[in-house]
Design a protein around this motif. Structure first.
Motif, PDB file in Angstrom:
ATOM      1  N   GLY A 173      31.567  40.864  36.455  1.00 55.26           N
ATOM      2  CA  GLY A 173      31.789  40.316  37.791  1.00 55.26           C
ATOM      3  C   GLY A 173      33.230  40.398  38.262  1.00 55.26           C
ATOM      4  N   LEU A 174      34.024  41.278  37.649  1.00 52.59           N
ATOM      5  CA  LEU A 174      35.425  41.395  38.046  1.00 52.59           C
ATOM      6  C   LEU A 174      35.632  42.398  39.174  1.00 52.59           C
ATOM      7  N   VAL A 175      34.719  43.359  39.299  1.00 47.69           N
ATOM      8  CA  VAL A 175      34.823  44.340  40.380  1.00 47.69           C
ATOM      9  C   VAL A 175      33.492  44.458  41.116  1.00 47.69           C
TER      10      VAL A 175
ATOM     11  N   MET B 231      43.186  48.761  41.390  1.00 48.83           N
ATOM     12  CA  MET B 231      42.250  48.181  42.360  1.00 48.83           C
ATOM     13  C   MET B 231      42.866  46.994  43.087  1.00 48.83           C
ATOM     14  N   ALA B 232      43.886  46.367  42.500  1.00 46.74           N
ATOM     15  CA  ALA B 232      44.569  45.269  43.180  1.00 46.74           C
ATOM     16  C   ALA B 232      45.281  45.778  44.428  1.00 46.74           C
ATOM     17  N   ASN B 233      45.569  47.094  44.464  1.00 52.34           N
ATOM     18  CA  ASN B 233      46.218  47.702  45.630  1.00 52.34           C
ATOM     19  C   ASN B 233      45.216  48.111  46.701  1.00 52.34           C
ATOM     20  N   GLY B 234      43.927  47.937  46.438  1.00 51.35           N
ATOM     21  CA  GLY B 234      42.894  48.293  47.406  1.00 51.35           C
ATOM     22  C   GLY B 234      41.754  49.022  46.734  1.00 51.35           C
ATOM     23  N   GLU B 235      40.681  49.218  47.477  1.00 50.76           N
ATOM     24  CA  GLU B 235      39.518  49.866  46.879  1.00 50.76           C
ATOM     25  C   GLU B 235      39.813  51.332  46.618  1.00 50.76           C
TER      26      GLU B 235
ATOM     27  N   SER C 241      36.445  47.778  43.968  1.00 47.15           N
ATOM     28  CA  SER C 241      37.524  46.860  44.336  1.00 47.15           C
ATOM     29  C   SER C 241      37.371  45.576  43.531  1.00 47.15           C
ATOM     30  N   LEU C 242      38.435  44.806  43.485  1.00 46.23           N
ATOM     31  CA  LEU C 242      38.388  43.532  42.769  1.00 46.23           C
ATOM     32  C   LEU C 242      37.401  42.596  43.434  1.00 46.23           C
ATOM     33  N   ASP C 243      36.688  41.825  42.626  1.00 46.17           N
ATOM     34  CA  ASP C 243      35.709  40.874  43.147  1.00 46.17           C
ATOM     35  C   ASP C 243      35.861  39.512  42.475  1.00 46.17           C
ATOM     36  N   SER C 244      37.053  39.233  41.982  1.00 47.77           N
ATOM     37  CA  SER C 244      37.277  37.990  41.262  1.00 47.77           C
ATOM     38  C   SER C 244      38.618  37.402  41.683  1.00 47.77           C
ATOM     39  N   GLU C 245      38.566  36.218  42.242  1.00 48.43           N
ATOM     40  CA  GLU C 245      39.809  35.549  42.646  1.00 48.43           C
ATOM     41  C   GLU C 245      40.683  35.267  41.429  1.00 48.43           C
TER      42      GLU C 245
END
Length: 115
Positions: A63-65, A31-35, A77-81
């Protein structure tokens, strides 16, 4: 001060426990490569779709994705900085270069060279 530090330490421990799973790390790396969607993640990781869905539910609950629905397909996709920062570091030290040269579709990304 000690209470604040203890709270942050507990948050960090909870976050690290979520990452302390090879299947979840593989999903997060992709997911770091995109959704991407569940089927793509199953193909990319070799995991069964129910396993992927179960792990994604855990990551979403923490809350990570995040998800986005398009018709009947749900994209993740990722949702955590913090997760993005940690994954960048992990990828630098642990991911083989050929894994990083792939996009979320699993296909090798095109690179251009200048002669």
């Amino acid at each position: 001060m000690i209470d604040a530090l203890q709270g942050k330490a507990e948050d960090a421990a909870s976050f690290l426990k979520m990452l302390a799973s090879a299947p979840r790390l593989m999903l997060l790396c992709h997911m770091a490569n995109g959704e991407t969607n569940v089927g793509q993640l199953a193909d990319l990781t070799g995991m069964r779709m129910p396993t992927v869905s179960q792990q994604l539910a855990l990551l979403r609950a923490q809350g990570l994705v995040r998800t986005r629905r398009e018709g009947t397909t749900i994209y993740y996709s990722l949702d955590s900085e913090i997760a993005q920062d940690v994954l960048a570091l992990l990828q630098k030290h642990f991911c083989p270069p050929e894994a990083m040269a792939r996009g979320s579709s699993g296909k090798k990304l095109e690179t251009s060279s200048v002669d």
